[in-house]
Design a protein around this motif. Structure first.
Motif, PDB file in Angstrom:
ATOM      1  N   VAL A   1      27.960  71.826  -6.887  1.00 25.50           N
ATOM      2  CA  VAL A   1      27.431  70.482  -6.694  1.00 25.50           C
ATOM      3  C   VAL A   1      28.111  69.513  -7.654  1.00 25.50           C
ATOM      4  CG1 VAL A   1      25.522  70.796  -8.342  1.00 25.50           C
ATOM      5  CG2 VAL A   1      25.294  69.113  -6.500  1.00 25.50           C
ATOM      6  N   LEU A   2      28.218  68.265  -7.195  1.00 27.91           N
ATOM      7  CA  LEU A   2      28.872  67.225  -8.000  1.00 27.91           C
ATOM      8  C   LEU A   2      27.856  66.128  -8.332  1.00 27.91           C
ATOM      9  CD1 LEU A   2      31.593  66.159  -9.165  1.00 27.91           C
ATOM     10  CD2 LEU A   2      31.885  64.939  -6.989  1.00 27.91           C
ATOM     11  N   VAL A   3      27.752  65.718  -9.597  1.00 21.57           N
ATOM     12  CA  VAL A   3      26.885  64.611 -10.027  1.00 21.57           C
ATOM     13  C   VAL A   3      27.692  63.317  -9.951  1.00 21.57           C
ATOM     14  CG1 VAL A   3      25.497  63.635 -11.886  1.00 21.57           C
ATOM     15  CG2 VAL A   3      25.567  66.117 -11.553  1.00 21.57           C
TER      16      VAL A   3
ATOM     17  N   LEU B   1      23.670  63.123  -6.025  1.00 20.21           N
ATOM     18  CA  LEU B   1      24.394  64.392  -5.926  1.00 20.21           C
ATOM     19  C   LEU B   1      25.187  64.450  -4.623  1.00 20.21           C
ATOM     20  CD1 LEU B   1      21.526  66.822  -7.032  1.00 20.21           C
ATOM     21  CD2 LEU B   1      23.273  65.755  -8.482  1.00 20.21           C
ATOM     22  N   SER B   2      26.289  65.173  -4.682  1.00 21.08           N
ATOM     23  CA  SER B   2      27.057  65.434  -3.462  1.00 21.08           C
ATOM     24  C   SER B   2      27.673  66.825  -3.561  1.00 21.08           C
ATOM     25  CB  SER B   2      28.158  64.382  -3.270  1.00 21.08           C
ATOM     26  OG  SER B   2      29.105  64.455  -4.316  1.00 21.08           O
ATOM     27  N   GLU B   3      28.083  67.347  -2.411  1.00 21.13           N
ATOM     28  CA  GLU B   3      28.651  68.699  -2.379  1.00 21.13           C
ATOM     29  C   GLU B   3      30.037  68.712  -3.012  1.00 21.13           C
ATOM     30  OE1 GLU B   3      29.963  72.100   0.901  1.00 21.13           O
ATOM     31  OE2 GLU B   3      29.166  70.159   1.538  1.00 21.13           O
ATOM     32  N   ASN B   4      30.226  69.693  -3.875  1.00 25.43           N
ATOM     33  CA  ASN B   4      31.548  69.921  -4.453  1.00 25.43           C
ATOM     34  C   ASN B   4      32.044  71.261  -3.902  1.00 25.43           C
ATOM     35  OD1 ASN B   4      33.837  70.321  -5.937  1.00 25.43           O
ATOM     36  ND2 ASN B   4      32.880  69.940  -7.932  1.00 25.43           N
ATOM     37  N   ARG B   5      32.905  71.248  -2.898  1.00 23.20           N
ATOM     38  CA  ARG B   5      33.311  72.474  -2.207  1.00 23.20           C
ATOM     39  C   ARG B   5      34.069  73.422  -3.118  1.00 23.20           C
ATOM     40  NH1 ARG B   5      35.295  70.276   3.746  1.00 23.20           N
ATOM     41  NH2 ARG B   5      33.276  69.347   4.338  1.00 23.20           N
TER      42      ARG B   5
ATOM     43  N   MET C   1      36.398  80.730  -5.559  1.00 27.82           N
ATOM     44  CA  MET C   1      35.229  80.003  -6.074  1.00 27.82           C
ATOM     45  C   MET C   1      34.466  80.921  -7.019  1.00 27.82           C
ATOM     46  SD  MET C   1      32.000  78.369  -4.004  1.00 27.82           S
ATOM     47  CE  MET C   1      33.064  77.303  -3.070  1.00 27.82           C
ATOM     48  N   SER C   2      34.185  80.445  -8.212  1.00 27.83           N
ATOM     49  CA  SER C   2      33.520  81.249  -9.233  1.00 27.83           C
ATOM     50  C   SER C   2      32.017  81.041  -9.165  1.00 27.83           C
ATOM     51  CB  SER C   2      34.039  80.873 -10.616  1.00 27.83           C
ATOM     52  OG  SER C   2      33.242  81.452 -11.619  1.00 27.83           O
ATOM     53  N   ILE C   3      31.276  82.171  -9.189  1.00 26.37           N
ATOM     54  CA  ILE C   3      29.818  82.062  -9.206  1.00 26.37           C
ATOM     55  C   ILE C   3      29.345  81.399 -10.489  1.00 26.37           C
ATOM     56  CG2 ILE C   3      29.450  84.356 -10.250  1.00 26.37           C
ATOM     57  CD1 ILE C   3      26.998  84.605  -8.420  1.00 26.37           C
ATOM     58  N   PHE C   4      30.110  81.560 -11.549  1.00 27.47           N
ATOM     59  CA  PHE C   4      29.743  80.926 -12.813  1.00 27.47           C
ATOM     60  C   PHE C   4      29.916  79.400 -12.729  1.00 27.47           C
ATOM     61  CE2 PHE C   4      30.900  85.263 -14.120  1.00 27.47           C
ATOM     62  CZ  PHE C   4      29.743  85.613 -14.816  1.00 27.47           C
ATOM     63  N   ALA C   5      31.024  78.985 -12.091  1.00 23.46           N
ATOM     64  CA  ALA C   5      31.274  77.542 -11.940  1.00 23.46           C
ATOM     65  C   ALA C   5      30.187  76.903 -11.074  1.00 23.46           C
ATOM     66  CB  ALA C   5      32.649  77.313 -11.336  1.00 23.46           C
ATOM     67  N   ILE C   6      29.813  77.624 -10.016  1.00 26.20           N
ATOM     68  CA  ILE C   6      28.746  77.098  -9.149  1.00 26.20           C
ATOM     69  C   ILE C   6      27.438  76.976  -9.915  1.00 26.20           C
ATOM     70  CG2 ILE C   6      27.345  77.588  -7.117  1.00 26.20           C
ATOM     71  CD1 ILE C   6      29.797  78.962  -5.892  1.00 26.20           C
TER      72      ILE C   6
END
Length: 535
Positions: free
Chosen positions: A48-50, A40-44, A1-6
């Motif tokens: 986060v997912l819109v 919004l919902s969690e994107n594991r 998991m990338s901190i940039f992607a998060i």
């Protein structure tokens, strides 16, 4: 998991929230706008997912609000029209009762001195004023009816325009959704606002199809909008009465269907139709009843006397003739003519005459009740409620209908027939000073001549009272409906309306959310730079 992607997913979510909040704030005064919220919902995998921007719309509350608004619009339209008549009746200068009292007062002056030219001139003057007042009032009511026709046409055209716009939006919404993009909230808001405006015009039913398209129908189930197709209404000449307009529906095969007025139980169009049938028709018939009874009684008594020239008394007043219309769907070729046979038995209503398998049936149009009638096959005449309907020119086929309006035309042609005071038949003999016929004429004001249970003044009082009761009822209903509409509007706004204080708080929250995610990216960049510097 990338901190940039998060961090980037958080930036996008914050940006979507800022866009939605900004849109809410800018549309705070836009009619039909529904508040939007970012889902919004969690994107594991990456933060986060819109899921989209959802409008806060409650179909159940909207349907109740539309129904309440339609009922309120109906009462408001009715009240606006009926107040016009009330203003005239309450005007002492234009009132009919004072004019009638002055007329009988003038006859009383003749009783004191039957040969006095001034007293006789007073009778002529007050009689002329009386007939002019009745004609003026009838002309005013006729103008109102003509204006009602114009307003009905306008409302029908507005309804067709709204239906066309709803159908167009149905098509646009389906195209937008087929593209797989976000829900077309703006188009949905526009369509629901149009449905709300349509509900204020007439009583409609709205159904959302699985495709998201709206189907709109009338209270009797006939469709107005189906997908991108519309079915038009038109204000056309009534099949039963060529002097007024009715609403005609064109079905899928192009066949015109004249609709019953009870189909339009709500909305401004319904209020206009209800006012026309319940108040305007009733008042015009009551006015015509007064003229017919008054003129018939005065003429009958006046013709029993002798005037100042020792000539027999003539008819003192003239009045209009009853109107009879053949229904346009009649298959027989007979025509009908109506005459008044007993003015004291006249009822203040119009009638529907129909030939059924068991003979003629006569129905009151004000309350739908059946009226006893007698048919004379030898003369081909039908008698009921003080009138006689004669059929001629051919045969009446089973199912044929005729609309009989004995009274609506009476006041229009109410005229004084005497040319000067010497023609007033005050006496019943050639004896000097005989005022016996004048006394009998004056006594008519105290006799129960209207339907055998009311004097002229009582009949006028009943007319004013009936209108007053109608105004009181519609005002009470309008006030109650106003309260209900306001409650439903407040409920709708609590869920769908924009609250600037809440949006301002959201604006700050999403701004901080954006800044925090930007900090995450900045932190990730710092960490990466540190790691790279270790080499």
């Amino acid at each position: 998991m990338s901190i940039f992607a998060i961090g980037l997913s958080g930036l996008r979510a914050a940006q979507s929230g800022l866009f939605a909040t900004s849109g809410n704030i800018s549309n705070v005064g836009t009619p039909g706008y529904n508040r939007e919220l970012v889902q919004l919902s969690e994107n594991r995998a990456a933060g986060v997912l819109v899921n989209g921007v959802e409008r806060q719309f409650n179909q159940f509350v909207a349907t109740r609000l539309n129904a309440a608004s339609g009922s309120l619009a109906s009462f408001e339209a009715y009240h606006t029209q009926v107040k016009q008549i009330d203003n005239l009746l309450s005007d002492e200068r234009a009132g009919l009762a004072p004019a009638m009292q002055e007329f009988f007062k003038a006859i009383g002056q003749v009783n004191s001195n039957p040969a006095d030219p001034a007293a006789r001139a007073g009778v002529m003057g007050t009689a002329g004023t009386l007939t002019a007042q009745f004609r003026s009032f009838d002309n005013y009511l006729n103008d109102i009816e003509r204006n009602i026709g114009n307003e009905i046409t306008y409302e029908v055209n507005s309804i067709n325009s709204l239906n066309t716009q709803i159908a167009s939006l149905n098509k646009e919404i389906l195209l937008a959704r087929s593209g797989g993009t976000e829900a077309p909230n703006s188009l949905l808001n526009q369509r629901d606002q149009l449905v709300h405006e349509l509900s204020q015009k007439m009583d409609v039913r709205v159904y959302e199809q699985s495709s998201g398209s709206y189907s709109v129908s009338m209270s009797n189930g006939l469709p107005l909008v189906a997908g991108d197709k519309t079915y038009e209404l038109e204000a056309q000449t009534d099949q039963a009465d060529p002097t007024r307009l009715a609403i005609v529906y064109t079905n899928a095969t192009g066949q015109p269907i004249q609709l019953r007025e009870n189909v339009f139980s709500r909305g401004s169009l319904g209020g206009l139709l209800e006012f026309r049938s319940e108040s305007l028709d009733t008042l015009r018939n009551q006015l015509g009843q007064m003229v017919a009874v008054f003129a018939s009684a005065m003429n009958e008594q006046h013709q029993q006397g002798v005037d100042l020239n020792q000539d027999p008394g003539q008819a003192m007043f003239s009045m209009g003739s009853p109107l009879t219309y053949s229904h346009s769907a009649n298959t027989g070729d007979a025509t009908a003519t109506t005459t008044i046979t007993d003015a004291t038995a006249l009822l203040a209503t119009d009638f529907d005459v129909q030939l059924g398998p068991d003979g003629y049936q006569v129905t009151r149009l004000d309350n739908g009740k059946t009226v006893p009638a007698t048919f004379d096959a030898a003369t081909n005449t039908l008698s009921f409620a003080g009138v006689e309907v004669s059929f001629a020119g051919g045969a009446v086929a089973e199912g044929d209908r005729f609309k009989v309006r004995p009274l609506v035309n009476q006041a229009k042609n109410f005229e004084l027939e005497l040319e000067d005071g010497s023609q007033f038949a005050a006496a019943q003999s050639n004896a000097s000073g005989d005022n016996s016929n004048s006394l009998a004429l004056q006594e008519l004001q105290n006799q129960l001549l209207v339907e055998g249970k009311g004097t002229f003044n009582q009949a006028y009082g009943s007319m004013v009272s009936t209108l007053g009761n109608q105004i009181n009822v519609v005002q009470a209903n309008m006030a109650a409906q106003q309260g209900l509409t306001e409650q439903l509007y407040a409920l709708q706004q609590s869920e769908s309306g924009v609250n600037l204080d809440e949006e301002a708080a959201n604006l700050i929250r999403y701004q901080q959310y954006y800044q925090a995610n930007a900090k995450v990216i900045e932190t990730g960049s710092t960490i990466l730079d540190t790691i790279l510097s270790l080499r």
